[in-house]
Structure formats: structure tokens, C-alpha cells
Design a protein around this motif. Structure first.
Motif, short mmCIF file in Angstrom:
data_model
loop_
_atom_site.label_atom_id
_atom_site.label_comp_id
_atom_site.label_asym_id
_atom_site.label_seq_id
_atom_site.Cartn_x
_atom_site.Cartn_y
_atom_site.Cartn_z
N GLN B 9 0.82 -1.22 0.00
CA GLN B 9 0.00 0.00 0.00
C GLN B 9 0.85 1.27 0.00
O GLN B 9 0.33 2.37 -0.17
CB GLN B 9 -0.92 0.00 1.23
CG GLN B 9 -1.90 -1.15 1.25
CD GLN B 9 -2.74 -1.18 2.51
OE1 GLN B 9 -2.57 -0.34 3.39
NE2 GLN B 9 -3.63 -2.15 2.60
N LEU B 10 2.13 1.10 0.22
CA LEU B 10 2.99 2.29 0.38
C LEU B 10 3.00 3.16 -0.88
O LEU B 10 2.98 4.39 -0.80
CB LEU B 10 4.42 1.86 0.72
CG LEU B 10 4.64 1.31 2.13
CD1 LEU B 10 6.07 0.79 2.29
CD2 LEU B 10 4.34 2.36 3.18
N SER B 11 3.05 2.53 -2.05
CA SER B 11 3.12 3.28 -3.31
C SER B 11 1.87 4.15 -3.50
O SER B 11 1.97 5.34 -3.81
CB SER B 11 3.26 2.29 -4.47
OG SER B 11 3.21 2.96 -5.69
N SER B 12 0.70 3.54 -3.27
CA SER B 12 -0.55 4.31 -3.42
C SER B 12 -0.64 5.39 -2.35
O SER B 12 -1.11 6.51 -2.61
CB SER B 12 -1.76 3.37 -3.32
OG SER B 12 -1.72 2.42 -4.35
N TYR B 13 -0.17 5.09 -1.14
CA TYR B 13 -0.19 6.07 -0.05
C TYR B 13 0.67 7.28 -0.41
O TYR B 13 0.29 8.42 -0.18
CB TYR B 13 0.29 5.40 1.24
CG TYR B 13 0.42 6.35 2.39
CD1 TYR B 13 -0.72 6.81 3.07
CD2 TYR B 13 1.67 6.77 2.84
CE1 TYR B 13 -0.61 7.69 4.14
CE2 TYR B 13 1.79 7.65 3.90
CZ TYR B 13 0.65 8.11 4.54
OH TYR B 13 0.75 8.99 5.61
N LEU B 14 1.81 6.98 -1.01
CA LEU B 14 2.74 8.04 -1.42
C LEU B 14 2.09 9.01 -2.40
O LEU B 14 2.33 10.22 -2.36
CB LEU B 14 3.94 7.37 -2.10
CG LEU B 14 5.27 8.08 -2.15
CD1 LEU B 14 5.78 8.36 -0.74
CD2 LEU B 14 6.27 7.22 -2.90
N ASP B 15 1.22 8.50 -3.24
CA ASP B 15 0.56 9.33 -4.26
C ASP B 15 -0.79 9.87 -3.80
O ASP B 15 -1.51 10.49 -4.59
CB ASP B 15 0.37 8.51 -5.55
CG ASP B 15 1.70 8.14 -6.17
OD1 ASP B 15 2.63 8.95 -6.11
OD2 ASP B 15 1.80 7.04 -6.74
N GLY B 16 -1.15 9.58 -2.55
CA GLY B 16 -2.45 10.03 -2.06
C GLY B 16 -3.61 9.30 -2.71
O GLY B 16 -4.72 9.83 -2.82
N GLU B 17 -3.35 8.08 -3.14
CA GLU B 17 -4.38 7.32 -3.85
C GLU B 17 -4.99 6.22 -2.96
O GLU B 17 -5.76 5.40 -3.45
CB GLU B 17 -3.77 6.66 -5.10
CG GLU B 17 -3.35 7.63 -6.18
CD GLU B 17 -4.52 8.09 -7.04
OE1 GLU B 17 -5.53 7.38 -7.10
OE2 GLU B 17 -4.41 9.18 -7.63
N LEU B 18 -4.61 6.20 -1.70
CA LEU B 18 -5.13 5.17 -0.80
C LEU B 18 -6.39 5.71 -0.11
O LEU B 18 -6.40 6.84 0.36
CB LEU B 18 -4.06 4.83 0.25
CG LEU B 18 -4.13 3.47 0.92
CD1 LEU B 18 -4.00 2.34 -0.09
CD2 LEU B 18 -3.05 3.34 2.00
N PRO B 19 -7.46 4.90 -0.07
CA PRO B 19 -8.68 5.35 0.63
C PRO B 19 -8.38 5.74 2.07
O PRO B 19 -7.48 5.17 2.71
CB PRO B 19 -9.59 4.11 0.56
CG PRO B 19 -9.11 3.34 -0.61
CD PRO B 19 -7.63 3.58 -0.69
N ALA B 20 -9.15 6.68 2.59
CA ALA B 20 -8.86 7.30 3.90
C ALA B 20 -8.72 6.27 5.02
O ALA B 20 -7.80 6.37 5.85
CB ALA B 20 -9.96 8.29 4.23
N ARG B 21 -9.63 5.29 5.06
CA ARG B 21 -9.59 4.32 6.17
C ARG B 21 -8.30 3.50 6.14
O ARG B 21 -7.66 3.30 7.15
CB ARG B 21 -10.82 3.41 6.09
CG ARG B 21 -11.03 2.60 7.34
CD ARG B 21 -12.31 1.82 7.30
NE ARG B 21 -13.48 2.68 7.41
CZ ARG B 21 -14.73 2.24 7.38
NH1 ARG B 21 -14.99 0.95 7.19
NH2 ARG B 21 -15.75 3.07 7.51
N ARG B 22 -7.91 3.06 4.91
CA ARG B 22 -6.67 2.28 4.78
C ARG B 22 -5.45 3.14 5.09
O ARG B 22 -4.49 2.68 5.70
CB ARG B 22 -6.53 1.75 3.35
CG ARG B 22 -7.42 0.57 3.05
CD ARG B 22 -6.92 -0.03 1.76
NE ARG B 22 -7.85 -0.94 1.18
CZ ARG B 22 -7.65 -1.54 0.01
NH1 ARG B 22 -6.57 -1.25 -0.69
NH2 ARG B 22 -8.51 -2.39 -0.46
N ALA B 23 -5.53 4.38 4.66
CA ALA B 23 -4.41 5.30 4.91
C ALA B 23 -4.21 5.49 6.41
O ALA B 23 -3.08 5.52 6.91
CB ALA B 23 -4.68 6.63 4.23
#
Lengths: 197, 144
Positions: B9-23
Motif C-alpha cells: 500500500q505504500l506506493s498508493s499512499y505516497l501518491d495520495g491514492e489510498l482510501p482514507a480508512r486504509r491510509a
């Protein structure tokens, strides 16, 4: 009429140089003098850079970028603007890089990289540039393409999906895989380099 | 959840593409996991490395000309532009000269004075004799 001359290019009419992409595309479709130069001036560098990072060779990169621009200019009257101009151009450049006979492993060349300035730390700069090139060359072309579109060119996920004709979920997972691959190869090559020195 | 699942999930988190709950869950994990923190920092540094190389790449000075020439755009080459710009006045001048030459030719070849009527064909005073018939008698004028 004000003219803007950019390095490596022809002079471009001042008003065209500041027009947005959609305006320039429309002007190209109507064969307005200078419109092609303005688009070329704006996207010359990103197109060549992307191709260079994909292929690792300046001559091949400029050939691919040239072919991409010719295709784009020929097709501009039929361009309906479903995607942005940049996404369209990146798609053509990427497909040419992936699909041509140049689909060999990228070479590690620094022929297009400028000489370091006096203020730079030459050894560190060249070492990191060389290492980056080596890492990219060692990656699978599909992973290299998606990594460059995101981390070098700054395309959004949806733009990458449009450029590579991939579902959004695949973009997400492939980009994660590409970044992880880059990080692992970088670590491996760095360790090898340190051992050798 | 193990580090492996968070790493994905780190890659998507880096781009702000991770849903709020998962983030939120990932951020909680990052506070307690130095390994994932280091991984996130490493992934975040890739863009900078790529851009550092790409900023040093130079494009050939004649690239634009080569592209536009390959595309067949007449504006590119230095010699075509003057030809194009001189073409229109040249055509106009040629047409003007042609018109002038026509006018001069017409002036010198036109007939001078009023039109001369063509002479009428001479009518014979006596009808020709028809073969086999005697010629009509000719009245002789009395000579004084």
C-alpha cells in the motif's frame, strides 16, 4: 510580433508560446503558422527525455521522439481531445519504445547527460546518474514505462491508465511493483558498488 | 496485518491514492514500524533520482528542424519561406505583364482607318451562250 527563442529550437510567436495545449492543437489543425513549432517547443524535452530513459541511448531516443511528433502532427486534424495532448504524446512515445525493434534491454548511456557544473559535486552526481540508468536498464520495460510516466513525468493514475490503456487497478499494482523493483535493484547495485570500491 | 501487506500500500499512499480508512491504518503502522518507514522514504526518493537524471539530458540543437522537415512542414527550411512569401507577388506581376503584352499586341495589330468594303463580283453584261442554241442578236449602236 514578439518572438520567443528557446534553446535547441526555432523561434516561436509569443502569443502561441503562452497559449494552452487545446488552443495550440486547434491552431495546428487549422495550419496556423507557428503552432506546430509552439507545441514542439513545449514537448520536445519531455518526449526526448522519456524516450531516453526508456532506451538509454540518445540517438534512438531522438529518433523515437521525432517519429512520435510526426505521427501526432499528421493525426492532429483527427484528434478529438478525449485525452490531453500530453497523454496522447506520451502514449505514442511509450508504445514506440516498447513496440519497436528497440525493444531490447536498455543500454546504460550517459551520452546526453551534460557535463557537471563547477558547483556540482561531480563524482556523486555522475555516480548517482549512472546508477539510476543501470537500475532502469535492469527493469522490465513495462515496469520502467509506468515508473517514468508517474515519477518522472508526473502523470496522474488516470492519465497513465489512458496512456497505457490499462485499468486503474492495474496501474496501481504495477506502479507499486515497479517502485519496489527499482528500490531493490538500487540497493543491490549500491551494495555491489561499495564492495568493489 | 503483516508488513508485506502494508508495503503493497505504500506506493498508493505516497501518491495520495489510498482510501482514507486504509491510509489511517497504514499511518498507525508506520509509527511503530521502522522497516516500513524506511521503505516509504526509499520509494519517495525514486522520483527525485529520476528527475535528477532527466534534468541533465540535453536535446540536439537541430531537433525541431528535423521533426518539422520529416513532417513536411514548409515553414521549417530557411529557403522555402522566402520562396513562399515571394510567390504571390511574382504571380501577380506575371499576370500583369501578360495583360500588358496582350494589350500592346492588340494595339499594333488592329486595322487602321474605317473598314474597306469588299469589291462586288462583276456581273457579265451578256448571258453566256448555252451550247446548241444560237446566241441572241446583238443590237449594234448606230454610229454617228
Amino acid at each position: 510580433m514578439e518572438e520567443v527563442v528557446r534553446p535547441g529550437g526555432l523561434s516561436v510567436d509569443g502569443r502561441l508560446a503562452t497559449a494552452d495545449d487545446a488552443t495550440l492543437v486547434a491552431a495546428c489543425a487549422e495550419r496556423v503558422p507557428g503552432a506546430f513549432q509552439a507545441l514542439l517547443s513545449r514537448y520536445r524535452r519531455p518526449a526526448v527525455t522519456l524516450a531516453y530513459q526508456m532506451l538509454g541511448n540518445r540517438e534512438d531516443a531522438e529518433d523515437v521522439a521525432q517519429e512520435a511528433f510526426v505521427r501526432v502532427f499528421q493525426a492532429i486534424p483527427r484528434f478529438r481531445g478525449q485525452a490531453s495532448f500530453s497523454t496522447w504524446l506520451y502514449r505514442i512515445v511509450t508504445n514506440l519504445c516498447l513496440g519497436s525493434r528497440r525493444r531490447r534491454r536498455a543500454t546504460v548511456g550517459l551520452d546526453a547527460v551534460r557535463e557537471p557544473r563547477a558547483s556540482d559535486s561531480p563524482s556523486r552526481q555522475v555516480t548517482e546518474a549512472l546508477l539510476t540508468r543501470q537500475v532502469l536498464a535492469a527493469m522490465a520495460p513495462e515496469l520502467r514505462a509506468i515508473l517514468l510516466l508517474r515519477d518522472q513525468e508526473g502523470l496522474s493514475y488516470s492519465e497513465i491508465a489512458e496512456a497505457l490503456r490499462l485499468p486503474l487497478g492495474t496501474v496501481r499494482s504495477r506502479l507499486s511493483k515497479a517502485r519496489t523493483a527499482f528500490r531493490k535493484i538500487w540497493s543491490k547495485l549500491s551494495e555491489t558498488g561499495e564492495e568493489q570500491s | 496485518m503483516t508488513c508485506t501487506l502494508y508495503e503493497e500500500q505504500l506506493s498508493s499512499y505516497l501518491d495520495g491514492e489510498l482510501p482514507a480508512r486504509r491510509a489511517a491504518r497504514l499511518e498507525a503502522h508506520l509509527k511503530t514500524c521502522p522497516h516500513c518507514q524506511a521503505e516509504l522514504t526509499a520509494l519517495g526518493g525514486i522520483a527525485g533520482r529520476l528527475r535528477a537524471v532527466s534534468s541533465q539530458i540535453e536535446v540536439s540543437h537541430d531537433f525541431d528542424r528535423r521533426v518539422l522537415r520529416a513532417f513536411g512542414y514548409w515553414h521549417v527550411t530557411g529557403w522555402q519561406k522566402p520562396v513562399k512569401s515571394y510567390l504571390k507577388p511574382l504571380v501577380i506581376l506575371a499576370l500583369f505583364l501578360l495583360a500588358m503584352m496582350g494589350a500592346v499586341w492588340h494595339f499594333f495589330t488592329r486595322p487602321l482607318g474605317p473598314p474597306v468594303p469588299e469589291p462586288r463580283p462583276a456581273v457579265p453584261a451578256v448571258a453566256p451562250a448555252i451550247s446548241g442554241m444560237p446566241a441572241p442578236p446583238v443590237q449594234e449602236r448606230e454610229e454617228r
